[in-house]
Design a protein around this motif. Structure first.
Motif, PDB file in Angstrom:
ATOM      1  N   LEU A  16      44.254  30.519  32.655  1.00 38.52           N
ATOM      2  CA  LEU A  16      43.944  29.592  31.611  1.00 38.52           C
ATOM      3  C   LEU A  16      45.209  29.148  30.894  1.00 38.52           C
ATOM      4  CD1 LEU A  16      40.668  31.059  30.146  1.00 38.52           C
ATOM      5  CD2 LEU A  16      40.844  29.006  31.482  1.00 38.52           C
ATOM      6  N   ALA A  17      46.275  29.627  31.093  1.00 38.22           N
ATOM      7  CA  ALA A  17      47.478  29.181  30.410  1.00 38.22           C
ATOM      8  C   ALA A  17      47.917  28.068  31.068  1.00 38.22           C
ATOM      9  CB  ALA A  17      48.537  30.232  30.661  1.00 38.22           C
ATOM     10  N   MET A  18      47.458  27.545  32.188  1.00 38.35           N
ATOM     11  CA  MET A  18      47.863  26.315  32.838  1.00 38.35           C
ATOM     12  C   MET A  18      47.112  25.019  31.875  1.00 38.35           C
ATOM     13  SD  MET A  18      47.772  26.883  36.924  1.00 38.35           S
ATOM     14  CE  MET A  18      46.010  27.692  37.065  1.00 38.35           C
ATOM     15  N   PRO A  19      45.750  25.313  31.750  1.00 34.73           N
ATOM     16  CA  PRO A  19      45.323  24.051  30.854  1.00 34.73           C
ATOM     17  C   PRO A  19      45.719  23.973  29.393  1.00 34.73           C
ATOM     18  CG  PRO A  19      43.464  25.619  31.389  1.00 34.73           C
ATOM     19  CD  PRO A  19      44.657  25.839  32.112  1.00 34.73           C
ATOM     20  N   LEU A  20      46.180  25.278  28.930  1.00 32.42           N
ATOM     21  CA  LEU A  20      46.564  25.482  27.518  1.00 32.42           C
ATOM     22  C   LEU A  20      47.972  24.578  27.689  1.00 32.42           C
ATOM     23  CD1 LEU A  20      46.844  26.323  24.777  1.00 32.42           C
ATOM     24  CD2 LEU A  20      47.826  28.669  25.723  1.00 32.42           C
ATOM     25  N   ILE A 132      53.031  36.166  34.624  1.00 28.81           N
ATOM     26  CA  ILE A 132      51.955  35.020  35.386  1.00 28.81           C
ATOM     27  C   ILE A 132      51.714  33.882  34.092  1.00 28.81           C
ATOM     28  CG2 ILE A 132      49.944  34.325  36.605  1.00 28.81           C
ATOM     29  CD1 ILE A 132      50.412  36.966  38.100  1.00 28.81           C
ATOM     30  N   GLY A 133      51.125  34.687  33.037  1.00 36.34           N
ATOM     31  CA  GLY A 133      50.455  33.490  32.182  1.00 36.34           C
ATOM     32  C   GLY A 133      51.775  32.980  31.531  1.00 36.34           C
ATOM     33  N   LEU A 134      52.967  33.687  31.186  1.00 36.31           N
ATOM     34  CA  LEU A 134      54.139  33.052  30.570  1.00 36.31           C
ATOM     35  C   LEU A 134      54.618  31.819  31.241  1.00 36.31           C
ATOM     36  CD1 LEU A 134      55.907  36.124  29.138  1.00 36.31           C
ATOM     37  CD2 LEU A 134      54.713  34.255  27.859  1.00 36.31           C
ATOM     38  N   GLN A 135      54.507  32.032  32.557  1.00 35.27           N
ATOM     39  CA  GLN A 135      55.187  30.926  33.495  1.00 35.27           C
ATOM     40  C   GLN A 135      54.179  29.914  33.668  1.00 35.27           C
ATOM     41  OE1 GLN A 135      55.805  33.551  37.156  1.00 35.27           O
ATOM     42  NE2 GLN A 135      54.558  32.307  38.191  1.00 35.27           N
ATOM     43  N   LEU A 137      52.199  28.704  31.352  1.00 37.54           N
ATOM     44  CA  LEU A 137      51.982  27.655  30.328  1.00 37.54           C
ATOM     45  C   LEU A 137      53.053  26.553  30.552  1.00 37.54           C
ATOM     46  CD1 LEU A 137      50.805  27.516  27.457  1.00 37.54           C
ATOM     47  CD2 LEU A 137      52.713  28.789  26.552  1.00 37.54           C
ATOM     48  N   PRO A 138      54.297  26.978  30.578  1.00 39.39           N
ATOM     49  CA  PRO A 138      55.312  25.699  30.658  1.00 39.39           C
ATOM     50  C   PRO A 138      55.172  24.828  32.293  1.00 39.39           C
ATOM     51  CG  PRO A 138      56.457  27.693  31.157  1.00 39.39           C
ATOM     52  CD  PRO A 138      55.184  27.910  30.363  1.00 39.39           C
ATOM     53  N   GLU A 139      54.549  25.472  33.208  1.00 40.35           N
ATOM     54  CA  GLU A 139      54.086  24.912  34.419  1.00 40.35           C
ATOM     55  C   GLU A 139      52.932  23.870  34.283  1.00 40.35           C
ATOM     56  OE1 GLU A 139      53.810  27.755  37.310  1.00 40.35           O
ATOM     57  OE2 GLU A 139      55.790  27.533  38.106  1.00 40.35           O
ATOM     58  N   GLY A 140      52.294  24.140  33.512  1.00 39.88           N
ATOM     59  CA  GLY A 140      50.955  23.570  33.128  1.00 39.88           C
ATOM     60  C   GLY A 140      51.343  22.319  32.161  1.00 39.88           C
ATOM     61  N   PHE A 141      52.235  22.401  31.453  1.00 40.31           N
ATOM     62  CA  PHE A 141      52.715  21.617  30.441  1.00 40.31           C
ATOM     63  C   PHE A 141      53.772  20.461  31.342  1.00 40.31           C
ATOM     64  CE2 PHE A 141      56.505  19.920  28.322  1.00 40.31           C
ATOM     65  CZ  PHE A 141      55.989  19.531  26.860  1.00 40.31           C
ATOM     66  N   SER A 142      54.362  20.915  32.258  1.00 37.63           N
ATOM     67  CA  SER A 142      55.240  20.196  33.097  1.00 37.63           C
ATOM     68  C   SER A 142      54.231  19.211  34.216  1.00 37.63           C
ATOM     69  CB  SER A 142      56.291  20.778  33.860  1.00 37.63           C
ATOM     70  OG  SER A 142      57.173  21.312  33.024  1.00 37.63           O
ATOM     71  N   ALA A 143      53.484  19.952  34.872  1.00 36.23           N
ATOM     72  CA  ALA A 143      52.401  19.310  35.804  1.00 36.23           C
ATOM     73  C   ALA A 143      51.684  18.188  34.977  1.00 36.23           C
ATOM     74  CB  ALA A 143      51.728  20.472  36.469  1.00 36.23           C
ATOM     75  N   TYR A 144      51.262  18.498  33.934  1.00 38.30           N
ATOM     76  CA  TYR A 144      50.455  17.686  33.182  1.00 38.30           C
ATOM     77  C   TYR A 144      51.223  16.341  32.754  1.00 38.30           C
ATOM     78  CZ  TYR A 144      47.560  15.083  29.588  1.00 38.30           C
ATOM     79  OH  TYR A 144      47.055  14.383  28.765  1.00 38.30           O
ATOM     80  N   ARG A 145      52.478  16.555  32.453  1.00 43.01           N
ATOM     81  CA  ARG A 145      53.244  15.281  31.935  1.00 43.01           C
ATOM     82  C   ARG A 145      53.649  14.333  33.355  1.00 43.01           C
ATOM     83  NH1 ARG A 145      57.793  14.997  30.640  1.00 43.01           N
ATOM     84  NH2 ARG A 145      57.420  13.190  29.209  1.00 43.01           N
ATOM     85  N   LEU A 167      40.281  29.107  38.083  1.00 44.62           N
ATOM     86  CA  LEU A 167      39.548  30.113  38.654  1.00 44.62           C
ATOM     87  C   LEU A 167      40.066  30.543  40.041  1.00 44.62           C
ATOM     88  CD1 LEU A 167      36.342  28.064  38.140  1.00 44.62           C
ATOM     89  CD2 LEU A 167      36.959  30.095  37.040  1.00 44.62           C
ATOM     90  N   LEU A 168      41.172  29.848  40.626  1.00 41.05           N
ATOM     91  CA  LEU A 168      41.686  30.310  41.719  1.00 41.05           C
ATOM     92  C   LEU A 168      42.167  31.818  41.690  1.00 41.05           C
ATOM     93  CD1 LEU A 168      43.416  27.082  43.054  1.00 41.05           C
ATOM     94  CD2 LEU A 168      41.597  28.212  44.272  1.00 41.05           C
ATOM     95  N   GLY A 169      42.840  32.111  40.139  1.00 36.69           N
ATOM     96  CA  GLY A 169      43.380  33.215  40.029  1.00 36.69           C
ATOM     97  C   GLY A 169      42.453  34.429  40.319  1.00 36.69           C
ATOM     98  N   PRO A 170      41.123  34.229  39.629  1.00 34.01           N
ATOM     99  CA  PRO A 170      40.437  35.456  39.895  1.00 34.01           C
ATOM    100  C   PRO A 170      39.900  35.735  41.341  1.00 34.01           C
ATOM    101  CG  PRO A 170      39.750  34.446  38.170  1.00 34.01           C
ATOM    102  CD  PRO A 170      40.747  33.707  38.424  1.00 34.01           C
ATOM    103  N   ILE A 171      39.650  34.441  42.089  1.00 32.61           N
ATOM    104  CA  ILE A 171      39.688  34.610  43.559  1.00 32.61           C
ATOM    105  C   ILE A 171      40.474  35.306  44.470  1.00 32.61           C
ATOM    106  CG2 ILE A 171      38.975  33.098  45.623  1.00 32.61           C
ATOM    107  CD1 ILE A 171      37.649  31.253  43.800  1.00 32.61           C
TER     108      ILE A 171
END
Length: 238
Positions: A16-20, A132-135, A137-145, A167-171
């Motif tokens: 969820l750090a990705m959408p954040l 994983i969460g820390l990485q 967060l900025p990856e989600g930031f860059s991918a969104y931009r 959801l891919l993470g838990p799977i």
């Protein structure tokens, strides 16, 4: 709480750090353009540091503790080459989702390794989850931009897609928990494969003086350089 549910919740939170990161990219904007640019570069540098810490502090130490030098180095190189092949493919099809693909390409194997780490009672499981969460967060930031600048999707739809990808993470974690807990060599290989890919991504997308447009070999220099140091450590350790 059963360990498998701990693994599911932990990887979901890390994902969820990705959408954040996407929400931050959408909402945090400065009136002064130079501040926007500085903020983007700072977030990118933070992501590079988080990625490097995951490699240096958890993934590689855990991998080389199980595998012999030649298999360990081979898997790290294969990871780098695989990410290079993905990078070339995305460039040839001219997709605007290269950052998104890179984010998923390291999130999934890391989540597999994380699930297996919880299953085996590894003390570094929560540390790996935090990294994983820390990485992410900025990856989600860059991918969104990257996507928002070349996509017809609205901001809400892009953020929803990022949330669904979490959801891919838990799977992946459940797969690692159920099927790889008794296979330490496979877990180590997954960790080193992810490490090679992360190293490639850092020097292809983040390090400013390495990347050459339409050239993919320079970042592999970083992968081979890291392998050389890792091999030296493994050969000289008691």
């Amino acid at each position: 709480m059963p360990l498998i549910f701990t693994a599911i919740i932990t990887t979901l939170l890390a994902g969820l750090a990705m959408p954040l990161g996407a929400v931050i990219a959408q909402t945090v904007k400065f009136k002064k353009q130079s501040l926007n640019q500085e903020f983007r570069h700072t977030v990118t540098a933070f992501g590079g540091g988080a990625l490097l810490s995951a490699v240096a502090l958890v993934l590689v130490p855990e991998g080389i503790d199980v595998l012999n030098p030649i298999p360990a180095c081979s898997w790290l190189i294969v990871g780098g080459l695989s990410f290079m092949a993905l990078d070339i493919f995305l460039n040839r099809i001219n997709t605007p989702a290269s950052q998104l693909a890179a984010m998923l390409a390291d999130f999934v194997p890391e989540s597999i390794a994380l699930g297996a780490a919880f299953a085996t009672g590894n003390n570094h499981a929560f540390l790996l989850a935090a990294l994983i969460g820390l990485q992410n967060l900025p990856e989600g930031f860059s991918a969104y931009r990257e996507l928002s600048s070349s996509s017809t999707y609205t901001a809400k739809k892009l953020i929803l897609v990022f949330a669904l990808m979490a959801l891919l993470g838990p799977i992946a974690a459940v797969s690692g928990f159920l099927w790889l807990s008794d296979s330490p060599a496979i877990i180590a290989a997954v960790m080193l494969f992810a490490s090679g890919g992360i190293l490639y991504a850092i020097f292809q997308d983040l390090a400013p003086q390495v990347k050459l447009e339409k050239h993919w070999a320079p970042p592999m220099g970083a992968v081979f350089g890291f392998v050389l140091g890792m091999l030296g450590l493994m050969l000289t350790s008691p």
